[in-house]
Design an enzyme around this catalytic site. Structure first.
Site, PDB file in Angstrom:
ATOM      1  N   HIS A 199     111.476  59.780   9.934  1.00 15.14           N
ATOM      2  CA  HIS A 199     111.374  58.313  10.018  1.00 15.14           C
ATOM      3  C   HIS A 199     110.709  57.760   8.755  1.00 15.14           C
ATOM      4  O   HIS A 199     109.618  58.181   8.388  1.00 15.14           O
ATOM      5  CB  HIS A 199     110.541  57.955  11.247  1.00 15.14           C
ATOM      6  CG  HIS A 199     110.525  56.503  11.579  1.00 15.14           C
ATOM      7  ND1 HIS A 199     109.374  55.830  11.909  1.00 15.14           N
ATOM      8  CD2 HIS A 199     111.533  55.591  11.654  1.00 15.14           C
ATOM      9  CE1 HIS A 199     109.668  54.569  12.183  1.00 15.14           C
ATOM     10  NE2 HIS A 199     110.958  54.397  12.029  1.00 15.14           N
ATOM     11  N   GLU A 214     115.676  58.262   7.953  1.00 16.87           N
ATOM     12  CA  GLU A 214     115.891  56.858   8.355  1.00 16.87           C
ATOM     13  C   GLU A 214     115.057  56.012   7.414  1.00 16.87           C
ATOM     14  O   GLU A 214     113.907  56.357   7.111  1.00 16.87           O
ATOM     15  CB  GLU A 214     115.416  56.660   9.802  1.00 16.87           C
ATOM     16  CG  GLU A 214     115.654  55.257  10.367  1.00 16.87           C
ATOM     17  CD  GLU A 214     114.531  54.256  10.102  1.00 16.87           C
ATOM     18  OE1 GLU A 214     114.693  53.086  10.434  1.00 16.87           O
ATOM     19  OE2 GLU A 214     113.483  54.645   9.531  1.00 16.87           O
ATOM     20  N   ASP A 260     114.555  51.587   5.815  1.00 20.38           N
ATOM     21  CA  ASP A 260     114.798  50.165   6.076  1.00 20.38           C
ATOM     22  C   ASP A 260     115.161  49.435   4.784  1.00 20.38           C
ATOM     23  O   ASP A 260     114.516  49.643   3.756  1.00 20.38           O
ATOM     24  CB  ASP A 260     113.514  49.534   6.639  1.00 20.38           C
ATOM     25  CG  ASP A 260     112.973  50.298   7.831  1.00 20.38           C
ATOM     26  OD1 ASP A 260     113.624  50.268   8.884  1.00 20.38           O
ATOM     27  OD2 ASP A 260     111.914  50.951   7.690  1.00 20.38           O
ATOM     28  N   HIS A 282     109.975  47.843   4.965  1.00 20.18           N
ATOM     29  CA  HIS A 282     110.048  47.544   6.398  1.00 20.18           C
ATOM     30  C   HIS A 282     109.575  46.129   6.714  1.00 20.18           C
ATOM     31  O   HIS A 282     110.206  45.417   7.490  1.00 20.18           O
ATOM     32  CB  HIS A 282     109.197  48.559   7.159  1.00 20.18           C
ATOM     33  CG  HIS A 282     109.181  48.350   8.637  1.00 20.18           C
ATOM     34  ND1 HIS A 282     108.353  47.435   9.257  1.00 20.18           N
ATOM     35  CD2 HIS A 282     109.893  48.934   9.637  1.00 20.18           C
ATOM     36  CE1 HIS A 282     108.565  47.465  10.557  1.00 20.18           C
ATOM     37  NE2 HIS A 282     109.483  48.370  10.819  1.00 20.18           N
ATOM     38  N   GLU A 299     118.847  51.646   8.003  1.00 23.59           N
ATOM     39  CA  GLU A 299     118.572  50.512   8.900  1.00 23.59           C
ATOM     40  C   GLU A 299     118.602  49.214   8.096  1.00 23.59           C
ATOM     41  O   GLU A 299     117.803  49.015   7.179  1.00 23.59           O
ATOM     42  CB  GLU A 299     117.231  50.669   9.618  1.00 23.59           C
ATOM     43  CG  GLU A 299     117.091  49.550  10.653  1.00 23.59           C
ATOM     44  CD  GLU A 299     115.720  49.420  11.291  1.00 23.59           C
ATOM     45  OE1 GLU A 299     114.955  50.387  11.338  1.00 23.59           O
ATOM     46  OE2 GLU A 299     115.434  48.294  11.746  1.00 23.59           O
TER      47      GLU A 299
END
Ligand code: G3P
Ligand code: MG
Length: 250
Positions: A10, A37, A39, A52, A112
Site C-alpha cells: 500500500h 498501490e 494515489d 494522497h 488509484e
C-alpha cells in the site's frame, strides 16, 4: 478473473517508508514486493503527481494544496522528512517518474485515481491517457496481467477513464459496498470491486465472486485477518505491514 498479484504494498512501502515516494518503492522491493498501490492527483497545471492528500501538512510541510500548485513546485516539496530524517528531501514523484520506476523494476501497479475536489473527470481522463501512453506495448498484446488496474472512489473519474481508454481495466473502490454495487460495476464495465475489508462479510464476498468480478481489499494489516478474507474468496489486498505479510503470503 484476477490475473494480478495477490499481495500489494500500500502506497509503496506501507508503514515502513514515506508513502507514495520512490523511496517507498525501494523499500517494497527490499521486502520482495513487485506490486504496488499508489494515489494520483492533478497539479494546478494538469500534471499527475503521486500524492494522497489534497492539502499539504501531513506528508509535505507547509500550507497549500495539490490542485493550486504547479507540478514543478510540488516536485520541490519534501515528501520524506515527516517520516524520518533519513528520508529528508525525498521528492513528490510525478506519475511518469513513478510509473517509469515501476516498469523498470517490473512492479505491477494498482493506480488509484485520487481526484482533488472538482477535478474528478479531468483526473480520470488524464490518468487513463497517461497510463495508455506508458503501456502501448501491453495494450497491443492485450494480456491483462501486463496491464495496471485503475481504481477510484470516484465513479465520475472511472467513467472518464473508461471513455478515454476503454481497454484499461477498472475497479470500483468503495469503503462500504453500496446496495447497487453490481449495477455500478456494470455501468463502468469494471473488472473488480475494491473495498474496505472492515465492512466485508463472507456473504458479500461470495456475491461479488458469483457476479464474476475480482475482489480486492484495503488495507489488511494482520496475517490473521488476511487468512480470513482470503478464505472468503478475496482475490487480493493491499497491506501497510509488508514486514508481517510478505508477497508470497498464503
Ligand atoms: O486503494 C486502496 C486504498 O488506498 C484506498 O484508500 O485512502 O488509502 O487511498 P486510501
Ligand atoms: Mg490509495
Amino acid at each position: 478473473m484476477w490475473p494480478y498479484p495477490k499481495i500489494v504494498a500500500h502506497r509503496g512501502g506501507g508503514t515502513l517508508a514515506p508513502e507514495n515516494t520512490i523511496a517507498a518503492l525501494r523499500c517494497g522491493l527490499a521486502y520482495g514486493f513487485r506490486a504496488v498501490e499508489f494515489d494520483v492527483m492533478l497539479s494546478r497545471d494538469g500534471v499527475g503527481v503521486v500524492m494522497h492528500d489534497e492539502q499539504f501538512g501531513r506528508t509535505v510541510p507547509g500550507l497549500g494544496s495539490v490542485p493550486t500548485t504547479d507540478a514543478a513546485d510540488l516536485a520541490r516539496l519534501d515528501a520524506g522528512g515527516w517520516f524520518g530524517p533519513e528520508f529528508q528531501g525525498e521528492p513528490v514523484p510525478t506519475f511518469a517518474q513513478f510509473v517509469d520506476y515501476c516498469r523498470a523494476q517490473r512492479i505491477w501497479m494498482n493506480i488509484e485515481i485520487k481526484p482533488a475536489h472538482g477535478f474528478e473527470a479531468a483526473t480520470g481522463r488524464w490518468v487513463a491517457e497517461a497510463t495508455r501512453d506508458k503501456f502501448t506495448d501491453a495494450l497491443a498484446v492485450g494480456d491483462p496481467a501486463g496491464l495496471p488496474l485503475l481504481s477510484s472512489f470516484s465513479m465520475t473519474a472511472l467513467a472518464a477513464a473508461r471513455d478515454a481508454v476503454p481497454a484499461l481495466p477498472r475497479g470500483c473502490l468503495f469503503d462500504t459496498m453500496p446496495a447497487d454495487w453490481q449495477a455500478q460495476a456494470a455501468a463502468l464495465d469494471a473488472v473488480a470491486l475494491h473495498t474496505n475489508h472492515k465492512h466485508l462479510t463472507p456473504v458479500l464476498a461470495q456475491a461479488v465472486k458469483q457476479a464474476g468480478l475480482g475482489l480486492f481489499c484495503y488495507t489488511v494489516n494482520t496475517p490473521e485477518r488476511a487468512r480470513d478474507i482470503l478464505g472468503w474468496g478475496v482475490d487480493g489486498f493491499c497491506t501497510d505491514r509488508i514486514d508481517l505479510i510478505g508477497p508470497a503470503f498464503a
